[in-house]
Design a protein around this motif. Structure first.
Motif, short mmCIF file in Angstrom:
data_model
loop_
_atom_site.label_atom_id
_atom_site.label_comp_id
_atom_site.label_asym_id
_atom_site.label_seq_id
_atom_site.Cartn_x
_atom_site.Cartn_y
_atom_site.Cartn_z
N CYS A 100 0.82 -1.22 0.00
CA CYS A 100 0.00 0.00 0.00
C CYS A 100 0.85 1.27 0.00
CB CYS A 100 -0.92 0.02 1.22
SG CYS A 100 -2.21 -1.23 1.21
N ARG A 101 2.17 1.11 0.10
CA ARG A 101 3.11 2.24 0.16
C ARG A 101 2.83 3.13 1.38
NH1 ARG A 101 4.63 -0.78 -3.34
NH2 ARG A 101 5.40 -0.21 -5.41
N PHE A 102 2.57 2.48 2.51
CA PHE A 102 2.31 3.24 3.72
C PHE A 102 3.57 3.95 4.22
CE2 PHE A 102 -1.42 0.33 4.97
CZ PHE A 102 -2.35 1.26 4.52
N THR A 103 3.39 5.14 4.75
CA THR A 103 4.44 5.86 5.48
C THR A 103 3.82 6.40 6.76
OG1 THR A 103 4.05 8.10 4.64
CG2 THR A 103 5.38 6.62 3.25
N GLU A 104 4.65 7.03 7.58
CA GLU A 104 4.14 7.60 8.83
C GLU A 104 3.13 8.72 8.59
OE1 GLU A 104 7.96 9.89 7.87
OE2 GLU A 104 7.19 7.82 7.70
N ASN A 105 3.03 9.20 7.36
CA ASN A 105 2.11 10.30 7.07
C ASN A 105 0.68 9.84 6.76
OD1 ASN A 105 4.15 12.38 7.23
ND2 ASN A 105 4.95 11.58 5.29
N ASP A 106 0.49 8.52 6.64
CA ASP A 106 -0.85 8.02 6.31
C ASP A 106 -1.74 7.98 7.54
OD1 ASP A 106 -1.10 7.33 3.44
OD2 ASP A 106 0.70 6.14 3.85
N ARG A 107 -3.05 7.98 7.27
CA ARG A 107 -4.07 7.88 8.31
C ARG A 107 -5.06 6.81 7.85
NH1 ARG A 107 -4.00 12.01 11.88
NH2 ARG A 107 -6.25 11.99 12.32
N LEU A 108 -5.07 5.69 8.54
CA LEU A 108 -5.81 4.51 8.10
C LEU A 108 -7.12 4.36 8.87
CD1 LEU A 108 -6.16 1.77 6.62
CD2 LEU A 108 -4.68 0.76 8.39
N ALA A 109 -8.24 4.38 8.17
CA ALA A 109 -9.54 4.09 8.77
C ALA A 109 -9.74 2.58 8.82
CB ALA A 109 -10.66 4.75 7.98
N ILE A 110 -10.03 2.04 10.01
CA ILE A 110 -10.13 0.60 10.21
C ILE A 110 -11.54 0.27 10.72
CG2 ILE A 110 -9.05 -1.46 11.22
CD1 ILE A 110 -6.62 0.27 11.91
N PRO A 111 -12.51 0.08 9.82
CA PRO A 111 -13.85 -0.31 10.26
C PRO A 111 -14.05 -1.82 10.34
CG PRO A 111 -13.92 0.24 7.94
CD PRO A 111 -12.48 0.42 8.39
N VAL A 112 -13.05 -2.60 9.88
CA VAL A 112 -13.15 -4.06 9.95
C VAL A 112 -12.87 -4.50 11.37
CG1 VAL A 112 -12.60 -4.46 7.52
CG2 VAL A 112 -10.76 -4.24 9.18
N PRO A 113 -13.46 -5.62 11.84
CA PRO A 113 -13.33 -6.02 13.25
C PRO A 113 -11.92 -6.43 13.63
CG PRO A 113 -14.52 -7.69 12.00
CD PRO A 113 -14.38 -6.52 11.08
N PHE A 114 -11.53 -6.05 14.83
CA PHE A 114 -10.20 -6.36 15.33
C PHE A 114 -10.00 -7.85 15.57
CE2 PHE A 114 -10.05 -1.96 17.53
CZ PHE A 114 -9.59 -1.36 16.36
N TYR A 115 -11.08 -8.57 15.89
CA TYR A 115 -10.88 -9.98 16.25
C TYR A 115 -10.38 -10.79 15.06
CZ TYR A 115 -14.71 -12.36 13.84
OH TYR A 115 -15.50 -12.93 12.87
N HIS A 116 -10.47 -10.22 13.86
CA HIS A 116 -10.05 -10.89 12.63
C HIS A 116 -8.70 -10.32 12.19
CE1 HIS A 116 -10.22 -11.82 8.26
NE2 HIS A 116 -10.92 -12.86 8.65
N CYS A 117 -7.93 -11.10 11.45
CA CYS A 117 -6.62 -10.65 10.98
C CYS A 117 -6.68 -9.34 10.21
CB CYS A 117 -5.99 -11.73 10.09
SG CYS A 117 -5.01 -12.96 10.95
N PHE A 118 -7.75 -9.12 9.47
CA PHE A 118 -7.87 -7.89 8.69
C PHE A 118 -7.72 -6.67 9.60
CE2 PHE A 118 -10.54 -6.25 4.81
CZ PHE A 118 -9.52 -5.36 4.49
N GLY A 119 -8.39 -6.70 10.75
CA GLY A 119 -8.33 -5.56 11.65
C GLY A 119 -7.05 -5.48 12.45
N MET A 120 -6.61 -6.61 13.03
CA MET A 120 -5.51 -6.55 13.99
C MET A 120 -4.12 -6.77 13.39
SD MET A 120 -5.24 -10.10 16.11
CE MET A 120 -3.52 -9.73 16.41
#
Length: 546
Positions: free
Chosen positions: A217-237
């Protein structure tokens, strides 16, 4: 002849440390950058502040007597406390047991007993989930569960107070004795057949997967990630919170459980540059009645994953949400989770029609499910993967582990896929979802994609229902786009001459929503059961199962 096999790059190198050590490194780099934003809790923290919260919880766990290898259950929707426990258990060497917030008593009792959890962190309630009441019901059957911490009560303060007697030096000593290969997380599979299995993952498993997801995703410290997927699943956590801890970008938590309006508002207000979701989430966001009023120009990238991604939905995410660098990822809990992913540099056609190429330090192949031989490129077969990302095994279940991971270390996913000449993978269905009509193998996703090309169709799911003549027949559950109408006969006419006759659904059902798991995956088993009942096909089902 080119076989359907591929090896990932060997750069960047694998991270060979623990989650706690990685978090410390990120805090040293970006102490004053924003780490965590939770609008529904009115919470904002820098990385230094977040680290202090994690350390306080970690000391609290030690103060309660939690030792390395002990299991700590976490049962809650997306709250800040969930993330604190995630990183605190990793810091003290406890194994966090992720519990689906939609669990009811039978599922809860099974997971806590099977994992041998000593401590459970949860809420008293959330919406229709009366967590305290359910724990009261199953608690007597769980003698190994020594303590419950309800984080929306004074229990949370008591947990933190228990840590006041634990010194910084004691916490550092505990962390220093941990190994990257240690088990750190148990995630229970959905258990659509039989009891759920606890996929057991290590620091090395999930920390490196977070790294490679973020690189794609080419993430850097300047990104801001919205995480609406549940934490209990790998996608979230893993792909969510843990990736932020690797790259130093901000975790933005729009809502405890998915709400399309809250996600859109949070992306706008927090100027999020990235957004995660399963296809049903993006469909809901695009279909929100006030969608046009939200300002989403800050969005750049993100990930759509969790279930097959309709091509039309991907195009709309790019065109209408401005996510021109959105990626698709494919994987499963047992592989930490991602094995293949598109890149922001991939041509748009590749990013909307495939699940990308193999991740670094991973091998993949596609095999004939019957013979086990690797198939030629362009031929369908079962997707298999091996490498650092393959789980340690199913918790206390060597038999199921050996069924899933062969003697050469290959994880057999049960997913059907093809690989093209350039190594791009396309998921065409599940072996168990494949429909056999009159001896012909039919793949639901192909038919679903075609139905989505009709302008009146917002989403479609195809299942097989029993048929006395053909063994199985096709049925399509269809969601219509806002303000649209179409009949089943019109949809059949639309199909004729464009797809093979055998692929034209015999039955249609128009619905406003599909039955979903909490992660947004469509529950086709439930759809099939309901359809058999509604169509009066119980007799055919008995013949099929005879």
């Amino acid at each position: 002849m080119t076989l359907s096999t591929a090896k990932g790059a060997t750069q960047p190198p694998l991270i060979d440390t623990t989650i706690g050590a990685q978090l410390e490194a990120t805090v040293r780099r970006f102490p004053d950058r924003e780490a965590l934003v939770v609008p529904h809790q009115g919470l904002r923290q820098t990385w230094a502040e977040f680290d202090a919260s994690v350390n306080a919880v970690a000391k609290g766990l030690m103060g309660l007597g939690i030792e390395p290898g002990d299991r700590v259950g976490m049962w809650s929707p997306n709250y800040a406390e969930w993330i604190y426990v995630q990183f605190a258990t990793a810091r003290v060497g406890a194994i966090q047991v992720n519990l689906n917030p939609a669990y009811r008593t039978n599922e809860l009792q099974y997971a806590l007993a099977q994992s041998g959890a000593r401590l459970l962190v949860t809420r008293t309630e959330y919406l229709t989930s009366a967590y305290r009441d359910m724990i009261g019901e199953v608690g007597p059957q769980l003698p190994g569960l020594e303590r419950i911490v309800y984080f929306d009560t004074d229990d949370w303060a008591a947990l933190l107070a228990a840590g006041e007697a634990v010194s910084d030096a004691a916490l550092q000593e505990r962390a220093a004795n941990l190994s990257p290969g240690d088990a750190i997380n148990i995630q229970y599979t959905s258990g659509t057949t039989g009891f759920p299995k606890g996929a057991t993952l290590s620091h090395r498993n999930i920390l490196n997967n977070a790294q490679f997801v973020g690189h794609a995703c080419r993430f850097t410290e300047n990104d801001r990630l919205a995480i609406p997927v549940p934490f209990y699943h790998c996608f979230g956590m893993v792909m969510g919170t843990l990736a932020c801890a690797v790259f130093g970008h901000t975790m933005v938590i729009p809502c405890p459980t998915f709400d399309a309006g809250a996600v859109l508002e949070t992306v706008q207000d927090e100027r999020c540059t990235a957004l995660y979701g399963v296809p049903t989430m993006f469909i809901a966001e695009l279909g929100h009645p006030d969608f046009e009023r939200f300002e989403l120009a800050s969005l750049r990238t993100g990930i759509m994953a969790g279930s097959p991604c309709p091509i039309d939905v991907m195009r709309r995410v790019v065109d209408q949400m401005g996510m021109d660098q959105v990626t698709i990822a494919y994987g499963m809990t047992e592989t930490s989770p991602v094995s293949t992913q598109t890149s922001v540099d991939d041509p748009i056609e590749r990013r909307v029609s495939t699940v990308g190429r193999v991740h670094p330090h991973v091998e993949v192949k596609i095999i004939d499910p019957e013979s086990g031989a690797t198939v030629e490129r362009g031929t369908g077969g079962e997707f298999c993967t091996r490498g650092y990302s393959v789980m340690l095994g199913y918790w206390n279940d060597t038999e199921k582990t050996d069924e899933a991971i062969d003697a050469d270390g290959w994880m057999h996913t049960g997913d059907l896929a093809t690989m093209d000449e350039d190594g791009y993978v396309n998921i065409i269905g599940r072996i168990k979802d494949m429909i056999i009509r009159g001896g012909e193998n039919l793949y639901p996703r192909e038919i679903e994609e075609f139905l989505l090309s009709h302008p009146a169709v917002a989403d479609a799911q195809v299942i097989g229902v029993p048929d006395e003549r053909f063994g199985e027949e096709l049925m399509a559950w269809v969601q219509l786009a806002a303000g649209q109408s179409v009949s089943d006969d019109e949809l059949r006419d639309y199909c004729r001459g464009k797809i093979a006759h055998a692929k034209v659904p015999r039955y249609f059902r128009f619905v406003s929503e599909f039955p979903l798991t909490v992660t947004g995956k469509v529950r086709k088993i439930e759809m099939r059961e309901q359809s058999i009942k509604d169509l009066g096909l119980e007799g055919a089902a008995k013949i099929e199962n005879a």
